[in-house]
Design a protein around this motif. Structure first.
Motif, PDB file in Angstrom:
ATOM      1  N   VAL A  51       0.838  -1.198   0.000  1.00  0.00           N
ATOM      2  CA  VAL A  51       0.000   0.000   0.000  1.00  0.00           C
ATOM      3  C   VAL A  51       0.874   1.249   0.000  1.00  0.00           C
ATOM      4  CG1 VAL A  51      -1.905   1.206   1.150  1.00  0.00           C
ATOM      5  CG2 VAL A  51      -1.738  -1.280   1.323  1.00  0.00           C
ATOM      6  N   LYS A  52       2.056   1.115   0.615  1.00  0.00           N
ATOM      7  CA  LYS A  52       3.037   2.205   0.739  1.00  0.00           C
ATOM      8  C   LYS A  52       2.545   3.343   1.621  1.00  0.00           C
ATOM      9  CE  LYS A  52       5.252   1.040  -3.646  1.00  0.00           C
ATOM     10  NZ  LYS A  52       6.204   0.163  -2.947  1.00  0.00           N
ATOM     11  N   VAL A  53       1.644   2.997   2.531  1.00  0.00           N
ATOM     12  CA  VAL A  53       1.153   3.933   3.549  1.00  0.00           C
ATOM     13  C   VAL A  53       1.066   3.144   4.860  1.00  0.00           C
ATOM     14  CG1 VAL A  53      -0.713   5.473   4.283  1.00  0.00           C
ATOM     15  CG2 VAL A  53      -0.175   5.229   1.847  1.00  0.00           C
ATOM     16  N   PRO A  54       2.067   3.256   5.727  1.00  0.00           N
ATOM     17  CA  PRO A  54       2.062   2.470   6.966  1.00  0.00           C
ATOM     18  C   PRO A  54       0.809   2.686   7.811  1.00  0.00           C
ATOM     19  CG  PRO A  54       4.214   3.467   6.612  1.00  0.00           C
ATOM     20  CD  PRO A  54       3.302   4.048   5.574  1.00  0.00           C
ATOM     21  N   GLN A  55       0.242   3.894   7.760  1.00  0.00           N
ATOM     22  CA  GLN A  55      -0.929   4.195   8.573  1.00  0.00           C
ATOM     23  C   GLN A  55      -2.180   3.432   8.129  1.00  0.00           C
ATOM     24  OE1 GLN A  55       1.083   6.341   7.125  1.00  0.00           O
ATOM     25  NE2 GLN A  55       1.855   7.817   8.634  1.00  0.00           N
TER      26      GLN A  55
END
Length: 213
Positions: A127-131
């Protein structure tokens, strides 16, 4: 499409660390199960004094009937997103309860009968968004629970999250759902007795299930 199932009482604990979005995950799940699916739902939550790194958990009780006691007692599903959460809460699972862990962070489990996906790694690398890790978890949970519908969960996401992050969270949700469907066998069987249910999951060879690219 999954059928609407009648539930007597189904207990869920979402657990991990502050900063992992546990409380938001509980809110999304509770909203979808109550307003979307029409179940009775109670939700309680707890978190440590630290904004990040402290213990965090959200508990849900789900039923087709009025809920007489709102707190969890014997868990049907424990989601452990940290080693500490896994160690602390595993003993609260029913004999045929399901343990779902983040294999990125949970390296040792109290049992070799568990379900695992590297949720943190998926959020970071795919996703390349850790959140968005908590939304990856929501997708996996949606697949595993036989009474939850994918379309209703998606609507809950859109209703509860800011529009500017809809796209990335829908991507994370779909990734979690698809990886669970690919790697975690069948949804939870609510109708087996405790001995039979535990034996079936043992036959599924759930130890150290990892994601394939």
């Amino acid at each position: 499409m999954k059928e609407q199932l009648t539930l007597d009482r189904f207990e869920i604990r979402l657990s991990g660390l502050g900063g992992q979005g546990i409380l938001t995950l509980g809110k999304l799940l509770g909203h979808a199960l109550a307003l979307g699916h029409g179940y009775q739902v109670t939700q309680t939550q707890s978190y440590g004094p630290e904004a990040r790194g402290g213990a965090s958990r959200a508990d849900l009780v789900v039923s087709s009937h009025p809920i007489s006691y709102p707190k969890t007692e014997r868990l049907d599903l424990l989601v452990a997103l940290s080693q500490e959460a896994c160690n602390s809460y595993h003993h609260l699972l029913k004999k045929n309860g399901v343990l779902l862990v983040d294999t990125t962070l949970v390296k040792q489990t109290p049992t070799n009968v568990f379900l695992g996906l590297p949720f943190t790694e998926l959020a970071q690398t795919r996703v390349k968004v850790p959140q968005a890790m908590n939304t990856v978890v929501l997708g996996a949970i949606t697949f595993l629970m036989p009474f939850s519908r994918r379309d209703v969960m998606r609507k809950s996401l859109l209703a509860n999250l800011p529009e500017k992050i809809h796209k990335v969270n829908l991507k994370a949700f779909s990734l979690g759902y698809d990886q669970a469907r690919k790697l975690l066998e069948n949804p939870i069987d609510l109708w087996n007795g405790e001995e039979e249910g535990a034996a079936r999951r043992g036959d599924m060879n759930l130890t150290d299930i990892m994601v394939e690219d």
